[in-house]
Enzyme design. Structure first.
Site, short mmCIF file in Angstrom:
data_model
loop_
_atom_site.label_atom_id
_atom_site.label_comp_id
_atom_site.label_asym_id
_atom_site.label_seq_id
_atom_site.Cartn_x
_atom_site.Cartn_y
_atom_site.Cartn_z
N CYS A 1 110.74 3.04 39.78
CA CYS A 1 110.32 4.43 39.77
C CYS A 1 111.21 5.28 38.85
CB CYS A 1 110.29 4.95 41.21
SG CYS A 1 109.38 6.48 41.44
N HIS A 2 112.02 6.19 39.39
CA HIS A 2 112.96 6.99 38.61
C HIS A 2 114.31 6.30 38.48
CE1 HIS A 2 109.98 10.11 39.49
NE2 HIS A 2 110.53 10.84 38.52
#
Length: 187
Positions: free
Chosen positions: A111-112
């Site tokens: 994800c991030h």
């Protein structure tokens, strides 16, 4: 090749981690037999983010400042917007990610989480993916971004979002069992 049930795996996180992206790897990797520790920049507990609001807390096993890259066979970086943003502002966390990358052992970010890879300077010339909103950050750091559920480049594993967790976790287990990737260039 180390077996997953002999592996020691660190999950580096702080407050604001995406709940599923820490908890599912923690539970599944432990169920596969690995010893898994949550390491952080703060002691006690860290609080998750569960989609749209604060989630559950998870106990921290060790501070990142108290461990070395030699203590682990793999490093997992969960996402969430808050968690990696806080970690990439912490010199000790960034140095740990950079140094871990240079061990050529399994390093996985979802994800991030790849924001930490960017900050650590290890993304250049690597095939990676991430949450779509940080694609430009990845590309600007020299990474080759792909829109795929899991992308692996010599034991550097990346995934896009919580929907990719089954493939992400399976790839972590596979790469740990393959061992070090000596051909991977240091950053």
């Amino acid at each position: 090749m180390p077996s997953i049930n002999q592996a020691r795996i660190a999950i580096l996180a702080t407050d604001g981690f995406e709940q599923s992206e820490l908890v599912q790897p923690l539970e599944k990797l432990k169920a596969a037999g690995a010893t898994v520790e949550v390491i952080s920049i703060k002691s006690g507990e860290i609080k998750g983010w569960d989609k749209t609001d604060w989630g559950d807390s998870v106990p921290v096993d060790k501070l990142v400042s108290d461990v070395t890259v030699n203590d682990y066979d793999a490093l997992v970086l969960p996402g969430g917007q808050i968690n990696p943003d806080k970690l990439r502002a912490d010199e000790t966390a960034v140095k740990f990610v950079h140094d871990f990358y240079n061990t050529k052992k399994t390093l996985a970010a979802i994800c991030h989480g790849p924001w930490l890879l960017v900050e650590a300077g290890v993304i250049k010339d690597r095939d990676v993916t991430s949450y779509k909103s940080i694609k430009t950050d990845i590309v600007n750091a020299g990474g080759r971004w792909h829109d795929e559920e899991v992308v692996t480049d010599q034991a550097l594993i990346t995934s896009r979002n919580p929907n990719d967790l089954p493939a992400f976790i399976a790839k972590i287990i596979e790469e740990v069992e393959e061992g070090r990737h000596e051909k991977r260039e240091a950053a």
